[in-house]
Design an enzyme around this catalytic site. Sequence first.
Site, short mmCIF file in Angstrom:
data_model
loop_
_atom_site.label_atom_id
_atom_site.label_comp_id
_atom_site.label_asym_id
_atom_site.label_seq_id
_atom_site.Cartn_x
_atom_site.Cartn_y
_atom_site.Cartn_z
N ARG A 181 61.08 54.81 38.00
CA ARG A 181 59.86 54.54 37.24
C ARG A 181 60.01 54.95 35.77
O ARG A 181 59.42 54.32 34.89
CB ARG A 181 58.68 55.28 37.86
CG ARG A 181 57.32 54.84 37.28
CD ARG A 181 56.18 55.72 37.76
NE ARG A 181 54.88 55.16 37.40
CZ ARG A 181 53.75 55.85 37.32
NH1 ARG A 181 53.77 57.15 37.61
NH2 ARG A 181 52.62 55.28 36.99
N SER A 204 50.75 51.48 33.57
CA SER A 204 51.53 51.54 34.80
C SER A 204 50.62 52.10 35.87
O SER A 204 50.13 53.23 35.75
CB SER A 204 52.77 52.43 34.62
OG SER A 204 53.52 52.50 35.82
N SER A 205 50.33 51.32 36.89
CA SER A 205 49.32 51.69 37.89
C SER A 205 49.75 52.91 38.69
O SER A 205 50.92 53.29 38.73
CB SER A 205 49.06 50.52 38.84
OG SER A 205 48.64 49.38 38.13
N GLN A 206 48.79 53.53 39.37
CA GLN A 206 49.07 54.66 40.23
C GLN A 206 50.04 54.23 41.33
O GLN A 206 49.77 53.27 42.07
CB GLN A 206 47.78 55.17 40.85
CG GLN A 206 47.95 56.38 41.74
CD GLN A 206 46.63 56.89 42.29
OE1 GLN A 206 45.59 56.25 42.12
NE2 GLN A 206 46.66 58.02 42.96
N PRO A 207 51.18 54.90 41.47
CA PRO A 207 52.19 54.44 42.44
C PRO A 207 51.69 54.31 43.88
O PRO A 207 52.06 53.36 44.57
CB PRO A 207 53.28 55.51 42.31
CG PRO A 207 53.19 55.96 40.89
CD PRO A 207 51.71 55.96 40.60
#
Length: 336
Positions: A46, A100-103
């Site tokens: 990431r 970047s969205s919450q994983p």
Amino acid sequence: MGEHGLGGRLAELAAARRAALVREIDASGALAADPRWREAFATVPRHLFVPYYYVSGAGGYERRWCESSDRRARERWLRGAYEDVPLATRLRDGVLLSSSSQPSLMALMLAELRVEDGARVLEIGAGTGYNAALLSYRLGDAHVTTVDLEPEITESARRHLADAGYRPAVVTGDGARGVPERAPFDRIVATCTLASVPPAWLAQCVPGALVLAPLATGLIVLTVRDAGHAEGRFLHTPAFFVPLRGTDRHEQEPAALAGVPHRARESDLFRFLLALTRGALDPQEAYALWEREGMPGRERYGVTVGPGHAWAWLDSPEGPYAWPLPGPPDTAAARP
């Protein structure tokens, strides 16, 4: 150089933090529907997709980036890159344009896509490219297309993907129109909030395809019957994303909640009902329904899409509770 361009301690830290993130995703239950995604999260770095990001604080936004001259600042950047939180990656005049969205939420969405080997997936909203990299790891570059309206977003996503070793199709264009030259698709996943489901998406899907998208602070999973029809229910989880750009739709002002009890105003489930029925029910009508039906969870709601119309419903598309969703500009968005 070690771990994906990092050296020494940072390389070790990146590997350890990624492993910890995967354990956190596992513990959340996000991968229950398809545990095979675990390997993708354990492999795709990431940090390559967030070389800088912004953290809000009392004095505004703090920029964290990978090339800081301060070793401790670089470590803060790397640790933050592997936290299970969304990361603001692009701002303009204080407005969030991309993130970047919450994983763990990404993991839930990918698992609920229920992909099979060889599936062709269209992602609406390229963001940093991280989600496209996860898809490419699982399905192969040739099966993944990601689209975004902003050229600077697609350019940086393409660069991040190449740095990580992935080369899916990255397209600059209006996501509401899909990517017809890459169709047909078996799955469409949106990482931006919709007002309704663009008709072009259904037309670019094979029968039986799934469309998963944020809608009204929830996640709708639609099964496509044909080019004009789709239907499905919401997942149980809340979801908050940047709105889809390029549709000429603007978020309405929050509805006046005067007279609605405090416990409803503070309830995420009541807020979801308000968002889903905006323009169809006033807050008092929504509250009466919410109380009468036992404060229903998101999974009791669904959406039906037909040619030129779409509606949301509670429990059943043929039941007594149904509300129109916005439709194409030249059609009426009403239940037939």
